[in-house]
Write a protein that holds these residues in place. Structure first.
Motif, PDB file in Angstrom:
ATOM      1  N   THR A  22      16.169  -1.623   3.198  1.00 12.73           N
ATOM      2  CA  THR A  22      17.082  -0.653   3.786  1.00 12.73           C
ATOM      3  C   THR A  22      18.521  -0.991   3.457  1.00 12.73           C
ATOM      4  N   ALA A  23      18.866  -2.269   3.572  1.00 17.74           N
ATOM      5  CA  ALA A  23      20.246  -2.674   3.297  1.00 17.74           C
ATOM      6  C   ALA A  23      20.624  -2.334   1.862  1.00 17.74           C
ATOM      7  N   ALA A  24      19.687  -2.555   0.943  1.00 19.94           N
ATOM      8  CA  ALA A  24      19.983  -2.265  -0.461  1.00 19.94           C
ATOM      9  C   ALA A  24      20.158  -0.775  -0.681  1.00 19.94           C
ATOM     10  N   VAL A  25      19.273   0.014  -0.104  1.00 19.72           N
ATOM     11  CA  VAL A  25      19.325   1.459  -0.323  1.00 19.72           C
ATOM     12  C   VAL A  25      20.601   2.057   0.249  1.00 19.72           C
ATOM     13  N   VAL A  26      21.039   1.515   1.364  1.00 19.17           N
ATOM     14  CA  VAL A  26      22.199   2.080   2.048  1.00 19.17           C
ATOM     15  C   VAL A  26      23.487   1.954   1.213  1.00 19.17           C
ATOM     16  N   THR A  27      23.492   1.010   0.254  1.00 17.73           N
ATOM     17  CA  THR A  27      24.718   0.809  -0.522  1.00 17.73           C
ATOM     18  C   THR A  27      24.866   1.806  -1.652  1.00 17.73           C
ATOM     19  N   THR A  28      23.889   2.669  -1.866  1.00 19.86           N
ATOM     20  CA  THR A  28      24.005   3.547  -3.022  1.00 19.86           C
ATOM     21  C   THR A  28      23.530   4.953  -2.707  1.00 19.86           C
ATOM     22  N   LEU A 101      17.582  12.239  -0.520  1.00 13.67           N
ATOM     23  CA  LEU A 101      16.623  11.201  -0.894  1.00 13.67           C
ATOM     24  C   LEU A 101      16.947   9.887  -0.204  1.00 13.67           C
ATOM     25  N   ARG A 102      18.225   9.611  -0.060  1.00 17.80           N
ATOM     26  CA  ARG A 102      18.570   8.336   0.586  1.00 17.80           C
ATOM     27  C   ARG A 102      18.103   8.324   2.043  1.00 17.80           C
ATOM     28  N   LEU A 103      18.226   9.475   2.708  1.00 17.96           N
ATOM     29  CA  LEU A 103      17.755   9.547   4.079  1.00 17.96           C
ATOM     30  C   LEU A 103      16.273   9.217   4.155  1.00 17.96           C
ATOM     31  N   LEU A 104      15.518   9.793   3.206  1.00 18.42           N
ATOM     32  CA  LEU A 104      14.088   9.499   3.179  1.00 18.42           C
ATOM     33  C   LEU A 104      13.852   8.028   2.879  1.00 18.42           C
ATOM     34  N   ALA A 105      14.619   7.500   1.925  1.00 18.96           N
ATOM     35  CA  ALA A 105      14.409   6.108   1.526  1.00 18.96           C
ATOM     36  C   ALA A 105      14.806   5.138   2.626  1.00 18.96           C
ATOM     37  N   VAL A 106      15.696   5.557   3.501  1.00 21.98           N
ATOM     38  CA  VAL A 106      16.079   4.698   4.632  1.00 21.98           C
ATOM     39  C   VAL A 106      15.103   4.871   5.786  1.00 21.98           C
ATOM     40  N   GLY A 107      14.691   6.099   6.014  1.00 20.43           N
ATOM     41  CA  GLY A 107      13.810   6.359   7.144  1.00 20.43           C
ATOM     42  C   GLY A 107      12.400   5.845   6.944  1.00 20.43           C
ATOM     43  N   MET A 214       0.909 -15.510   2.662  1.00 18.34           N
ATOM     44  CA  MET A 214       0.792 -14.054   2.513  1.00 18.34           C
ATOM     45  C   MET A 214       1.937 -13.345   3.223  1.00 18.34           C
ATOM     46  N   ASP A 215       2.398 -13.943   4.311  1.00 10.08           N
ATOM     47  CA  ASP A 215       3.539 -13.363   5.004  1.00 10.08           C
ATOM     48  C   ASP A 215       4.802 -13.539   4.167  1.00 10.08           C
ATOM     49  N   ALA A 216       4.928 -14.710   3.567  1.00  8.36           N
ATOM     50  CA  ALA A 216       6.074 -14.949   2.689  1.00  8.36           C
ATOM     51  C   ALA A 216       6.040 -13.968   1.522  1.00  8.36           C
ATOM     52  N   LEU A 217       4.829 -13.637   1.083  1.00  7.54           N
ATOM     53  CA  LEU A 217       4.664 -12.674  -0.003  1.00  7.54           C
ATOM     54  C   LEU A 217       5.262 -11.322   0.370  1.00  7.54           C
ATOM     55  N   VAL A 218       5.044 -10.916   1.628  1.00  3.84           N
ATOM     56  CA  VAL A 218       5.587  -9.636   2.084  1.00  3.84           C
ATOM     57  C   VAL A 218       7.107  -9.660   1.995  1.00  3.84           C
ATOM     58  N   VAL A 219       7.707 -10.765   2.428  1.00  2.43           N
ATOM     59  CA  VAL A 219       9.168 -10.876   2.363  1.00  2.43           C
ATOM     60  C   VAL A 219       9.618 -10.821   0.905  1.00  2.43           C
ATOM     61  N   ALA A 220       8.857 -11.526   0.040  1.00  2.62           N
ATOM     62  CA  ALA A 220       9.215 -11.558  -1.377  1.00  2.62           C
ATOM     63  C   ALA A 220       9.159 -10.163  -1.979  1.00  2.62           C
ATOM     64  N   LEU A 221       8.143  -9.391  -1.599  1.00  2.00           N
ATOM     65  CA  LEU A 221       8.032  -8.024  -2.096  1.00  2.00           C
ATOM     66  C   LEU A 221       9.244  -7.198  -1.679  1.00  2.00           C
ATOM     67  N   GLY A 222       9.634  -7.348  -0.414  1.00  2.00           N
ATOM     68  CA  GLY A 222      10.794  -6.624   0.066  1.00  2.00           C
ATOM     69  C   GLY A 222      12.033  -7.021  -0.712  1.00  2.00           C
ATOM     70  N   LEU A 223      12.178  -8.320  -0.924  1.00  2.00           N
ATOM     71  CA  LEU A 223      13.349  -8.817  -1.648  1.00  2.00           C
ATOM     72  C   LEU A 223      13.375  -8.284  -3.068  1.00  2.00           C
ATOM     73  N   THR A 224      12.214  -8.277  -3.711  1.00  2.00           N
ATOM     74  CA  THR A 224      12.123  -7.774  -5.088  1.00  2.00           C
ATOM     75  C   THR A 224      12.558  -6.321  -5.152  1.00  2.00           C
ATOM     76  N   LEU A 225      12.051  -5.531  -4.244  1.00  2.00           N
ATOM     77  CA  LEU A 225      12.385  -4.111  -4.250  1.00  2.00           C
ATOM     78  C   LEU A 225      13.878  -3.917  -4.010  1.00  2.00           C
ATOM     79  N   ALA A 226      14.428  -4.700  -3.085  1.00  2.00           N
ATOM     80  CA  ALA A 226      15.852  -4.589  -2.789  1.00  2.00           C
ATOM     81  C   ALA A 226      16.681  -4.936  -4.022  1.00  2.00           C
TER      82      ALA A 226
ATOM     83  N   TYR C 135      27.424   5.850   6.424  1.00  2.00           N
ATOM     84  CA  TYR C 135      26.849   7.168   6.174  1.00  2.00           C
ATOM     85  C   TYR C 135      27.809   8.131   5.515  1.00  2.00           C
ATOM     86  N   TYR C 136      29.028   8.180   6.033  1.00  2.00           N
ATOM     87  CA  TYR C 136      29.887   9.297   5.663  1.00  2.00           C
ATOM     88  C   TYR C 136      31.005   8.925   4.712  1.00  2.00           C
TER      89      TYR C 136
END
Lengths: 237, 442, 189
Positions: A22-28, A101-107, A214-226, C135-136
């Motif tokens: 979410t933090a990554a998506v919000v910047t763009t 799209l950003r709204l969807l990607a954040v939500g 496996m839990d660390a893997l989930v964090v890693a996946l999130g980090l990769t996507l970000a 946001y804005y």
């Protein structure tokens, strides 16, 4: 929670992964970045145990919001963005698509995360891994459990006002609900203390809270996507 | 097994002028099983809270001492377990097993020991489901048994039960009493039980103690109860339910609510009694079937079903009294509550007197005791002078005196020609004024 | 003044938060409905989201109440399903901090109307800063940004500040706050 692989992962791991994305998506506002995130989430959807049906039923406000902001930006938004399409006599610009799209990607990550996190597991995980004071985590959890009861009381209070002959507005009903909620809260707190909740000595946790690879893997996946999102953003400007 | 001693004990809640309880001297020995009786407001719940060490020093003023095993009750909380009357608000977790484990977690019991003790407690109360069962999906009786399991898993030496069956239907109440009987066989504990339904509680105890100086208000077996069945034939049908569907059951209801008749609606929890009360009260729309009002009742709204009447008109024709009186309070003072629908000063004064609320006229409705609140909610329904009155559990939590007063009032209203619908678990209410019975099944 | 939170403080603050999370659910839909019409002007209704940040401290009267109540309300509303996903949790954090400042400024001793108004306004400042940067940033002109900020702060002061103050006093009169210092102000009955 649900028995899927993702459902069984540690709650804080899932939360952290979603926060990173979410933090990554919000910047763009780049539509490509948002689309990537949405795409990845849709691909992961089968692993979460959520069907498209559930997604629609519980996530429709997100779609409505996205449509809303799309419409607003098309009609009234800044005119300096490149036109992407021409529909029904209106110029659809990149910024409109980007916002929607950003709204969807954040939500979506938030939605998926909360749909696969059990509140009790979250409280346990916050206490075990992030050193959140147990009195606060469990206190909030106990209050959360009363939420459906409060919803029921809200309905009854509304009907009770009709029975009194007043068409009293939502404020009066909300006030009645707050009084009822606080009363219940006080009784719940008393019952919790009666069972030794506030002893000031260390609590144990009955459920398993191990943080495995496996839990660390989930964090890693999130980090990769970000990271992918950030790189896409820089690549396209 | 613990001993209990009160020496000159008194307690006054902060913000109150009157003492909840005063000058109490009482001793309970190891292993005794005591039933505590007394009028509403006599201080029984306060007494149990004191024993459980739950009266915080900053929440009121104390006189005298309350000792458990010779030490102040607040320091003995580890050996005391208490079960309250509201099933929903004493369960903490969303899964049954987790809830029983809650107390053990608080005590710092190692994880390996927790689950065997949870399982033992669940089977001791005869809990019919496994640990993962959602607590929201339990009936009242099952929830209370779960609450008892949570308490006995901690192996208390003193077990306190504050009206554990008050909110339950007779079936649930019986299951809980059976669980209690079974549990005290196995547990070496002293028992203090507060219950209004004396007859059913007596087999569980070997001693009764009456608190307060109002013995007439205490339910005792064989106390004479008013018998006020209707003496005249019922009048016209003011409301008719035709093929009315209720949730959770396939059966439909065909019933008439007649002037000068009290209709008692009985049945287990979940059978739809409250839904029926809401439908007859014109508050909700039926999913199938209909509720029609006679022309005499409907006046200008003849032909329209009650749920489509404007709220103000509805209140003057059908009054509803809810199970929880607090849900219906909208103003700041008792007098304002009664005057709400536009009732005249004279009517308001008359109602205040008739229901013994005159000295409370300026008090905030939420500050009244449970019994006073119930009388107030009946009074507010009466203020609009409706011909039909629908009451959901009107005698809930009443001691003998207030019970008698309420029954007399309801009987008088019925004899004046009104129609009463009484949704109730109380067999004595039905025996006293129930002219016609409707039994709902699940 | 005791600063340690009792169990009843924690549970009641949490339940106020949960109750408002429910209100937010309805209010969110209203906010989104206004989206197409009056983007900066819908900030007038913003104050509702900030109520927990002020009501919490007014009821509980201990340090951290503003932050805790607003954060829990935001998190639970995300749980119920929010279009803003997890950003609403960060929103809640910032709004809660704003409210907290309002009461910290008096050393947690002032709980009168003026304190509530200030806390509501500060919570609005936090909210406006967050929204405008996240946001804005690109949608609004500079003028629109100032309008938005002014409206949010005003809404915070009036609705969240004044509204919470009135709400707490009404609650106190019902006796339901008797376990709290905020309830002891009422006359013995």
């Amino acid at each position: 929670m649900n028995g899927t692989w993702l459902g069984r992962r540690d709650a804080v791991a899932k939360l952290l992964a979603a926060l990173l994305v979410t933090a990554a998506v919000v910047t763009t506002l780049d539509p490509a970045a948002s689309l990537t995130v949405i795409g990845v989430l849709l691909v992961l959807l089968p692993f979460t145990g959520l069907g498209l049906g559930t997604l629609w039923r519980r996530g429709w406000p997100i779609l409505v919001s996205a449509a809303g902001i799309f419409g607003f930006t098309v009609l009234l938004g800044a005119q300096d963005s490149p036109v992407v399409a021409h529909v029904a006599g209106l110029d659809v610009r990149e910024n409109a698509v980007g916002y929607a799209l950003r709204l969807l990607a954040v939500g979506l990550p938030g939605f998926v995360v909360f749909a696969t996190i059990d509140p009790t597991d979250l409280a346990d995980s916050l206490v075990a891994h992030l050193r959140v004071p147990p009195r606060f985590a469990i206190g909030a959890l106990a209050a959360l459990r009363l939420a459906p009861l409060l919803a029921g009381e809200y309905q009854l209070i509304r009907l009770a006002r009709r029975a009194r002959g007043t068409k009293a507005g939502p404020f009066s009903t909300l006030f009645g609900l707050l009084v009822a909620a606080i009363r219940r809260g006080i009784r719940l707190a008393t019952a919790m203390e009666a069972r030794g909740f506030d002893r000031g000595e260390p609590r144990t946790i009955a459920r398993d809270t191990r943080f495995g690879w496996m839990d660390a893997l989930v964090v890693a996946l999130g980090l990769t996507l970000a990271v992918a999102v950030i790189m896409l953003k820089f690549a396209r400007t | 097994m613990s001993t209990v001693e009160f020496r000159g004990f008194g307690w006054r809640h902060a913000g109150r002028k009157a003492w909840a309880i005063r000058h109490l001297d009482l001793r309970i020995e190891h292993g005794e099983r005591v039933l505590l009786l007394g009028a509403s407001g006599a201080g029984k719940s306060t007494l149990l809270a004191a024993l459980a060490g739950l009266l915080a020093e900053d929440s009121g003023e104390q006189e005298g001492e309350v000792l458990v095993d010779g030490r102040d009750a607040r320091r003995q909380r580890n050996t005391t377990g208490i079960v309250f009357q509201d099933p929903q608000t004493q369960l903490v977790m969303s899964r049954a097993g987790d809830d029983v484990a809650f107390g053990l977690e608080n005590r710092g019991v190692p994880r390996a020991e927790i689950w065997p003790r949870v399982d033992a407690a669940l089977s001791a109360v005869g809990f019919p489901y496994d640990r993962a069962r959602s607590t929201a999906a339990l009936s009242g009786g099952e929830q209370q048994r779960l609450a008892i399991a949570g308490v006995i898993a901690l192996r208390p030496g003193l077990l306190l039960l504050d009206e554990p069956t008050a909110n339950l239907d007779p079936e649930g109440a019986q299951l809980v009493r059976t669980a209690i009987a079974k549990v005290i066989q196995d547990l070496d504990a002293t028992l203090v039980l507060v219950e209004h339904r004396v007859d059913e509680a007596l087999p569980l105890v070997d001693r009764t103690v009456v608190i307060g100086d109002d013995p007439d208000a205490v339910w005792s077996p064989g106390a004479p109860l008013p018998a006020r069945r209707a003496v005249t034939a019922p009048g016209e049908a003011l409301l008719t339910a035709e093929r009315l569907a209720l949730p959770h059951t396939a059966a439909v209801v065909d019933e008439e609510v007649r002037a000068g008749q009290a209709l008692a609606v009985e049945g287990p929890n979940g059978a739809g009694k409250t839904t029926l009360a809401l439908l007859l009260g014109g508050l909700t729309k039926p999913r199938a079937g209909r509720v029609t009002a006679s022309a005499a009742l409907a006046g200008r709204d003849a032909g329209r079903p009650p749920h489509r009447w404007r709220a103000r008109s509805l209140a003057t024709r059908i009054g509803s009294v809810f199970q929880n009186p607090e849900h219906q309070f909208v103003t700041d003072t008792v007098r304002a509550e009664l005057a709400l629908g536009g009732a005249s000063e004279a009517t308001v004064d008359h109602l205040l007197q008739r229901l013994y609320l005159d000295r409370l006229a300026l008090a905030n409705p939420f500050t009244l005791s449970g019994g006073e609140q119930r009388r107030l909610s009946v009074a507010t329904a009466l203020a609009a002078a409706p011909r039909v009155l629908v009451l959901d559990e009107p005698t809930f939590g009443q001691d003998l005196r207030t019970w008698r007063e309420l029954v007399t009032l309801l009987a008088d209203l019925r004899d004046e020609g009104r129609a009463l619908v009484l949704v109730t678990h109380d067999p004595q209410l039905v025996a006293a004024i129930g002219d016609r019975r409707l039994e709902l099944r699940r | 003044m005791q600063t340690r939170w009792r169990t009843v403080d924690i549970v009641v603050a949490s339940i106020i938060a949960v109750a408002f999370a429910g209100v937010f659910y309805a209010w969110n839909n209203l906010w989104n409905a206004l989206e197409s019409f009056a983007l900066p002007w819908r900030a007038v209704i913003y104050g509702v989201w900030l109520i927990p940040a002020v009501l919490g401290p007014l009821v509980i009267r201990k340090p951290g109440a503003g932050l805790y109540t607003e954060l829990v309300a935001a998190t639970v509303s995300a749980l119920f399903g929010s279009a803003w996903g997890l950003t609403v949790v960060v929103s809640g954090l910032v709004q809660g901090i704003g409210g907290e400042f309002g009461f910290a400024a008096t050393g947690y001793r002032g709980y009168k109307l003026v304190n509530a108004l200030v806390a509501g306004a500060l919570s609005g400042v936090g909210a406006a800063l967050f929204d405008l940067s996240v946001y804005y940033g690109d949608t609004f002109t500079a003028g629109q940004k100032w309008t938005y900020a002014a409206l949010v702060v005003a809404s915070g002061a009036i609705v969240a500040g004044g509204g919470s103050w009135a709400l707490q006093r009404a609650l106190s009169r019902t006796g339901v706050l008797d376990r709290f210092p905020s309830g002891r102000e009422r006359v013995a009955v």
